[in-house]
Design a protein around this motif. Sequence first.
Motif, PDB file in Angstrom:
ATOM      1  N   ARG A   3       0.845  -1.189   0.000  1.00 46.67           N
ATOM      2  CA  ARG A   3       0.000   0.000   0.000  1.00 46.67           C
ATOM      3  C   ARG A   3       0.880   1.237   0.000  1.00 46.67           C
ATOM      4  N   ILE A   4       0.360   2.293  -0.621  1.00 47.94           N
ATOM      5  CA  ILE A   4       1.045   3.582  -0.613  1.00 47.94           C
ATOM      6  C   ILE A   4       0.542   4.364   0.590  1.00 47.94           C
ATOM      7  N   THR A   5       1.444   4.657   1.506  1.00 47.32           N
ATOM      8  CA  THR A   5       1.057   5.265   2.778  1.00 47.32           C
ATOM      9  C   THR A   5       1.309   6.764   2.827  1.00 47.32           C
ATOM     10  N   ALA A   6       2.145   7.286   1.948  1.00 42.03           N
ATOM     11  CA  ALA A   6       2.460   8.719   1.981  1.00 42.03           C
ATOM     12  C   ALA A   6       3.087   9.132   0.667  1.00 42.03           C
ATOM     13  N   GLY A   7       3.025  10.424   0.419  1.00 41.66           N
ATOM     14  CA  GLY A   7       3.698  11.003  -0.734  1.00 41.66           C
ATOM     15  C   GLY A   7       4.543  12.183  -0.285  1.00 41.66           C
ATOM     16  N   ILE A   8       5.689  12.348  -0.911  1.00 43.20           N
ATOM     17  CA  ILE A   8       6.585  13.455  -0.577  1.00 43.20           C
ATOM     18  C   ILE A   8       6.922  14.216  -1.845  1.00 43.20           C
ATOM     19  N   GLY A   9       6.841  15.540  -1.771  1.00 40.21           N
ATOM     20  CA  GLY A   9       7.325  16.400  -2.832  1.00 40.21           C
ATOM     21  C   GLY A   9       8.590  17.093  -2.357  1.00 40.21           C
ATOM     22  N   CYS A  10       9.575  17.192  -3.240  1.00 40.13           N
ATOM     23  CA  CYS A  10      10.855  17.762  -2.826  1.00 40.13           C
ATOM     24  C   CYS A  10      11.619  18.286  -4.030  1.00 40.13           C
ATOM     25  N   HIS A 260       3.406  18.069   6.671  1.00 42.16           N
ATOM     26  CA  HIS A 260       4.522  19.013   6.831  1.00 42.16           C
ATOM     27  C   HIS A 260       4.711  19.754   5.515  1.00 42.16           C
ATOM     28  N   ARG A 261       5.185  20.987   5.622  1.00 43.52           N
ATOM     29  CA  ARG A 261       5.367  21.814   4.438  1.00 43.52           C
ATOM     30  C   ARG A 261       6.508  22.798   4.674  1.00 43.52           C
ATOM     31  N   HIS A 262       7.307  23.015   3.640  1.00 46.28           N
ATOM     32  CA  HIS A 262       8.480  23.892   3.756  1.00 46.28           C
ATOM     33  C   HIS A 262       8.700  24.583   2.418  1.00 46.28           C
ATOM     34  N   TYR A 263       8.909  25.903   2.480  1.00 39.76           N
ATOM     35  CA  TYR A 263       9.202  26.672   1.276  1.00 39.76           C
ATOM     36  C   TYR A 263      10.272  27.686   1.632  1.00 39.76           C
ATOM     37  N   HIS A 264      11.345  27.747   0.820  1.00 41.88           N
ATOM     38  CA  HIS A 264      12.455  28.652   1.123  1.00 41.88           C
ATOM     39  C   HIS A 264      13.029  29.212  -0.168  1.00 41.88           C
ATOM     40  N   ILE A 265      13.269  30.519  -0.180  1.00 47.55           N
ATOM     41  CA  ILE A 265      13.929  31.181  -1.298  1.00 47.55           C
ATOM     42  C   ILE A 265      14.910  32.214  -0.759  1.00 47.55           C
ATOM     43  N   PRO A 266      15.966  32.501  -1.556  1.00 46.08           N
ATOM     44  CA  PRO A 266      16.365  31.694  -2.721  1.00 46.08           C
ATOM     45  C   PRO A 266      17.329  30.594  -2.292  1.00 46.08           C
ATOM     46  N   MET A 267      17.443  29.578  -3.088  1.00 47.55           N
ATOM     47  CA  MET A 267      18.436  28.537  -2.892  1.00 47.55           C
ATOM     48  C   MET A 267      19.080  28.291  -4.250  1.00 47.55           C
ATOM     49  N   SER A 268      20.267  28.838  -4.427  1.00 44.71           N
ATOM     50  CA  SER A 268      20.948  28.753  -5.716  1.00 44.71           C
ATOM     51  C   SER A 268      20.089  29.370  -6.822  1.00 44.71           C
ATOM     52  N   ASN A 269      19.455  30.513  -6.499  1.00 48.42           N
ATOM     53  CA  ASN A 269      18.590  31.235  -7.439  1.00 48.42           C
ATOM     54  C   ASN A 269      17.384  30.424  -7.889  1.00 48.42           C
ATOM     55  N   THR A 270      16.931  29.504  -7.069  1.00 44.48           N
ATOM     56  CA  THR A 270      15.719  28.742  -7.346  1.00 44.48           C
ATOM     57  C   THR A 270      14.842  28.737  -6.100  1.00 44.48           C
ATOM     58  N   ALA A 271      13.626  28.258  -6.250  1.00 42.34           N
ATOM     59  CA  ALA A 271      12.721  28.087  -5.112  1.00 42.34           C
ATOM     60  C   ALA A 271      12.817  26.652  -4.608  1.00 42.34           C
ATOM     61  N   LEU A 272      12.927  26.497  -3.293  1.00 39.06           N
ATOM     62  CA  LEU A 272      12.981  25.187  -2.664  1.00 39.06           C
ATOM     63  C   LEU A 272      11.620  24.868  -2.065  1.00 39.06           C
ATOM     64  N   GLY A 273      11.019  23.777  -2.525  1.00 40.68           N
ATOM     65  CA  GLY A 273       9.730  23.356  -2.012  1.00 40.68           C
ATOM     66  C   GLY A 273       9.788  21.948  -1.453  1.00 40.68           C
ATOM     67  N   HIS A 274       8.988  21.710  -0.411  1.00 35.57           N
ATOM     68  CA  HIS A 274       8.934  20.389   0.212  1.00 35.57           C
ATOM     69  C   HIS A 274       7.575  20.226   0.875  1.00 35.57           C
ATOM     70  N   ILE A 275       6.949  19.082   0.672  1.00 32.11           N
ATOM     71  CA  ILE A 275       5.665  18.798   1.307  1.00 32.11           C
ATOM     72  C   ILE A 275       5.552  17.306   1.585  1.00 32.11           C
ATOM     73  N   VAL A 276       4.912  16.974   2.692  1.00 25.62           N
ATOM     74  CA  VAL A 276       4.632  15.572   3.048  1.00 25.62           C
ATOM     75  C   VAL A 276       3.122  15.413   3.101  1.00 25.62           C
ATOM     76  N   LEU A 277       2.604  14.500   2.314  1.00 22.70           N
ATOM     77  CA  LEU A 277       1.167  14.288   2.207  1.00 22.70           C
ATOM     78  C   LEU A 277       0.796  12.878   2.639  1.00 22.70           C
ATOM     79  N   GLU A 278      -0.380  12.756   3.202  1.00 25.23           N
ATOM     80  CA  GLU A 278      -0.933  11.460   3.598  1.00 25.23           C
ATOM     81  C   GLU A 278      -2.304  11.324   2.958  1.00 25.23           C
ATOM     82  N   PRO A 279      -2.624  10.152   2.419  1.00 27.57           N
ATOM     83  CA  PRO A 279      -3.962  10.003   1.833  1.00 27.57           C
ATOM     84  C   PRO A 279      -5.047  10.003   2.895  1.00 27.57           C
ATOM     85  N   GLU A 280      -6.086  10.818   2.673  1.00 29.61           N
ATOM     86  CA  GLU A 280      -7.287  10.776   3.520  1.00 29.61           C
ATOM     87  C   GLU A 280      -8.295   9.801   2.934  1.00 29.61           C
ATOM     88  N   ASP A 281      -8.419   9.823   1.623  1.00 35.10           N
ATOM     89  CA  ASP A 281      -9.251   8.872   0.893  1.00 35.10           C
ATOM     90  C   ASP A 281      -8.383   8.351  -0.238  1.00 35.10           C
TER      91      ASP A 281
END
Length: 302
Positions: A3-10, A260-281
């Motif tokens: 089963r897929i229990t979580a998703g991460i964006g980074c 969880h969620r994280h956003y930081h700029i700038p990082m090497s002249n780019t945007a750094l994004g991070h999110i942790v998601l859990e399925p509700e349905d």
Amino acid sequence: MARITAGIGCSHIPVLGFAHDTGKEQDEYFKPAFDGFNWTRKWMKEEAKPDVIILVYNDHASAFDMSIIPTFAIGTAEKFEPADEGFGPRPVPTVEGHPDLAWHVAQSLILDEFDMTMIGDMDVDHGLTVPLTMMYGDVEKWPVKVIPLAVNVVTYPPPSGNRCWALGEAIARAVNSFPDDLNVQIWGTGGLSHQLQGPRAGLINKEWDNAFLDKLIGDTQELRNVPHIEYLRETGSEGIEMVMWLIMRGALGKSTKALHRHYHIPMSNTALGHIVLEPEDSSVPPSPTLEGNNDAAQAMID
């Protein structure tokens, strides 16, 4: 079953790998970026503990070049070595694969009418190893098996957001039909807004990035219909990498919540994004290919 229990964006910004490898994580410039992953590192170690990660990333001319450009490629090998990107391979552990699940997913996706390229031998670059570093830190061995899933977002035409979301749904169906008891996560990497060349080099769109993160949460599917031209206009030429996050989101089912969620700029002249998601349905639409009179194809997967 699996089963897929979580998703991460980074984001997979290469300088993050450099900062880690050279002991600069606590330097004034890098510390805010790395601090945003402290929650996730603790959660991964103490709570999440996945057995396998399906890691969606794009190759940066390390495994593929203009002689072969698969739209979607899945790594089916036992192991994947860190690639030499011009400065020698990163000093990180060899990535261990999970061939049984990888071949099962490949078979299921192809029977679900996704034309996958199966790769039995390839090195993996910063697109894959930097997210592992951000989530696990300095380790002698990665504590998880990894199935690389490479997406072409480098050479036109990349896949649409809708196609990527649908691929995520198909991956969820594939994992759910695997008989072994596995805790599986799916990661979408790349992005957020950035442009590396031309008159708009250094472009960052904070408002668009955060709206994108907002729309990964809950039950909206608005992001699957964002056209390529909007990514290009609003987030720069490399912002198209965000379609890979939609594979992750599609695999999580109808509705998600953010842990969880994280956003930081700038990082090497780019945007750094991070999110942790859990399925509700976690329900996903049934396959239009495998239902109805296509019982033979379903039997092959079962």
